[in-house]
Design an enzyme around this catalytic site. Sequence first.
Site, PDB file in Angstrom:
ATOM      1  N   ILE A 277       0.843  -1.203   0.000  1.00  0.00           N
ATOM      2  CA  ILE A 277       0.000   0.000   0.000  1.00  0.00           C
ATOM      3  C   ILE A 277       0.881   1.257   0.000  1.00  0.00           C
ATOM      4  O   ILE A 277       0.644   2.198  -0.766  1.00  0.00           O
ATOM      5  CB  ILE A 277      -0.983  -0.021   1.200  1.00  0.00           C
ATOM      6  CG1 ILE A 277      -1.961  -1.188   1.035  1.00  0.00           C
ATOM      7  CG2 ILE A 277      -1.727   1.309   1.333  1.00  0.00           C
ATOM      8  CD1 ILE A 277      -2.803  -1.506   2.261  1.00  0.00           C
TER       9      ILE A 277
ATOM     10  N   ALA B 251      -3.712   3.240   7.819  1.00  0.00           N
ATOM     11  CA  ALA B 251      -3.369   1.878   8.264  1.00  0.00           C
ATOM     12  C   ALA B 251      -4.224   1.421   9.445  1.00  0.00           C
ATOM     13  O   ALA B 251      -5.243   0.727   9.247  1.00  0.00           O
ATOM     14  CB  ALA B 251      -1.888   1.815   8.585  1.00  0.00           C
ATOM     15  N   ARG B 252      -3.832   1.805  10.650  1.00  0.00           N
ATOM     16  CA  ARG B 252      -4.582   1.440  11.847  1.00  0.00           C
ATOM     17  C   ARG B 252      -4.459   2.546  12.887  1.00  0.00           C
ATOM     18  O   ARG B 252      -3.366   3.110  13.075  1.00  0.00           O
ATOM     19  CB  ARG B 252      -4.056   0.145  12.465  1.00  0.00           C
ATOM     20  CG  ARG B 252      -4.461  -1.129  11.737  1.00  0.00           C
ATOM     21  CD  ARG B 252      -5.970  -1.421  11.881  1.00  0.00           C
ATOM     22  NE  ARG B 252      -6.347  -2.656  11.246  1.00  0.00           N
ATOM     23  CZ  ARG B 252      -6.770  -2.780   9.983  1.00  0.00           C
ATOM     24  NH1 ARG B 252      -6.867  -1.716   9.209  1.00  0.00           N
ATOM     25  NH2 ARG B 252      -7.120  -3.950   9.506  1.00  0.00           N
TER      26      ARG B 252
ATOM     27  N   ASP C   6      -8.386   7.797   8.281  1.00  0.00           N
ATOM     28  CA  ASP C   6      -9.427   6.846   7.884  1.00  0.00           C
ATOM     29  C   ASP C   6      -9.629   5.778   8.954  1.00  0.00           C
ATOM     30  O   ASP C   6     -10.576   5.005   8.888  1.00  0.00           O
ATOM     31  CB  ASP C   6      -9.022   6.179   6.560  1.00  0.00           C
ATOM     32  CG  ASP C   6     -10.139   5.316   5.969  1.00  0.00           C
ATOM     33  OD1 ASP C   6     -11.302   5.774   5.984  1.00  0.00           O
ATOM     34  OD2 ASP C   6      -9.863   4.193   5.503  1.00  0.00           O
TER      35      ASP C   6
ATOM     36  N   GLU D   3     -12.501   2.074  17.031  1.00  0.00           N
ATOM     37  CA  GLU D   3     -13.564   2.274  16.022  1.00  0.00           C
ATOM     38  C   GLU D   3     -14.833   1.544  16.456  1.00  0.00           C
ATOM     39  O   GLU D   3     -14.742   0.492  17.061  1.00  0.00           O
ATOM     40  CB  GLU D   3     -13.105   1.709  14.666  1.00  0.00           C
ATOM     41  CG  GLU D   3     -11.972   2.482  14.072  1.00  0.00           C
ATOM     42  CD  GLU D   3     -11.473   1.891  12.752  1.00  0.00           C
ATOM     43  OE1 GLU D   3     -12.146   1.008  12.188  1.00  0.00           O
ATOM     44  OE2 GLU D   3     -10.409   2.305  12.297  1.00  0.00           O
TER      45      GLU D   3
ATOM     46  N   HIS E 123     -13.185   4.626   7.951  1.00  0.00           N
ATOM     47  CA  HIS E 123     -12.505   3.384   7.558  1.00  0.00           C
ATOM     48  C   HIS E 123     -13.006   2.867   6.201  1.00  0.00           C
ATOM     49  O   HIS E 123     -13.609   1.796   6.105  1.00  0.00           O
ATOM     50  CB  HIS E 123     -12.670   2.299   8.636  1.00  0.00           C
ATOM     51  CG  HIS E 123     -11.592   1.246   8.573  1.00  0.00           C
ATOM     52  ND1 HIS E 123     -11.081   0.625   9.684  1.00  0.00           N
ATOM     53  CD2 HIS E 123     -10.937   0.707   7.515  1.00  0.00           C
ATOM     54  CE1 HIS E 123     -10.149  -0.255   9.312  1.00  0.00           C
ATOM     55  NE2 HIS E 123     -10.055  -0.229   8.005  1.00  0.00           N
TER      56      HIS E 123
ATOM     57  N   GLY F  57     -10.946   2.434   3.505  1.00  0.00           N
ATOM     58  CA  GLY F  57      -9.802   1.992   2.698  1.00  0.00           C
ATOM     59  C   GLY F  57     -10.148   1.018   1.580  1.00  0.00           C
ATOM     60  O   GLY F  57      -9.843   1.251   0.413  1.00  0.00           O
ATOM     61  N   SER F  58     -10.781  -0.085   1.931  1.00  0.00           N
ATOM     62  CA  SER F  58     -11.024  -1.131   0.926  1.00  0.00           C
ATOM     63  C   SER F  58     -12.447  -1.085   0.377  1.00  0.00           C
ATOM     64  O   SER F  58     -12.882  -2.023  -0.298  1.00  0.00           O
ATOM     65  CB  SER F  58     -10.739  -2.500   1.544  1.00  0.00           C
ATOM     66  OG  SER F  58     -11.603  -2.722   2.639  1.00  0.00           O
TER      67      SER F  58
END
Length: 307
Positions: free
Chosen positions: A146, A225-226, A250, A255, A273, A275-276
């Site tokens: 990524i 990422a996290r 993000d 969360e 969140h 991302g994907s």
Amino acid sequence: MRSCEDKAVKVFDAKLNSNDELYSQEKLLDLSVGCDGILSSLTDKLDEDTINKLPGSVKILSNFAVGFGNINIVAAKKKNILVTNTPEVLTDATAEIGILLILGACRRASEGIEAARESSWKWSADYLIGKQLTGTRLGILGMGRIGRKIAKIAMSLGMVIHYHNRSKLNADKENGATYHKELKSLLSVSDVLSVCCPASKETVNLINKDTLEYLPKGAVVTNVARGDIVDDEALIDALNRRKVYAVGLDVYKGEPNLNPGYLKHKSAFILPHLGSATKETRTAMANLAINNLEEFFKTGNCKNKVN
Ligand code: GLV
């Protein structure tokens, strides 16, 4: 994701969580009785206690994510449970969000969106002036798939790429980026920081009160990422002091909640969140998570195992 659920039901005797219910530990354990494997999502907390209480029949946790911070992989290994993830298929989608965070934070998108929605703006030569990316140094923390994809797009926007990784990449993967062996050295040249490394014992709160001080004044911090990698209080304090100009986030600790300190800042460009979150990517992730289960049940192993 209906087609993926159909596939899971066709291949396995599967119990579906069709309403995306957030299971309590008790419910997760109840539902896992009689199961040989679990296809988990990043909201399923498979900590040591939960793993130890899983029925002995469970032999694989196939995580529907590339990250696996929701699973205690050491506890799983001790119990002889294989853990797998879904790498590669989400690289492009997540990198797109990584770039969106950089653009959104640098170009003051949150303020712009709010003003446009409220019609509370008037064009003027110095209205909502942001930071231009051309010629700006981008520090990438974690130059995995990524990180490298973000670097490639950012280069096409004229950014100059620096990175910190456990080890230096070969020239091909580096693609002209400058390696920094020390995190502090990377931070000292990061006009914009993009956090792209996995969450692990080594990376928890890596961006904290001390390390933030190495950034140039007025730097922008983004995290695709996290949340665990960032000490929120320290980052919010850096925003308050204008040490940090803006953030693009993000992902968050705890969360779906996020530290309310971010909400007070117009310069916080925040996403839930995502991302994907594209149809192509989520479908590919679901298929891969199902394939990981199939491969394991056929061969006793899986190329995407992480423990
Ligand atoms: C998403 O955040 C993932 O780890 O797949």
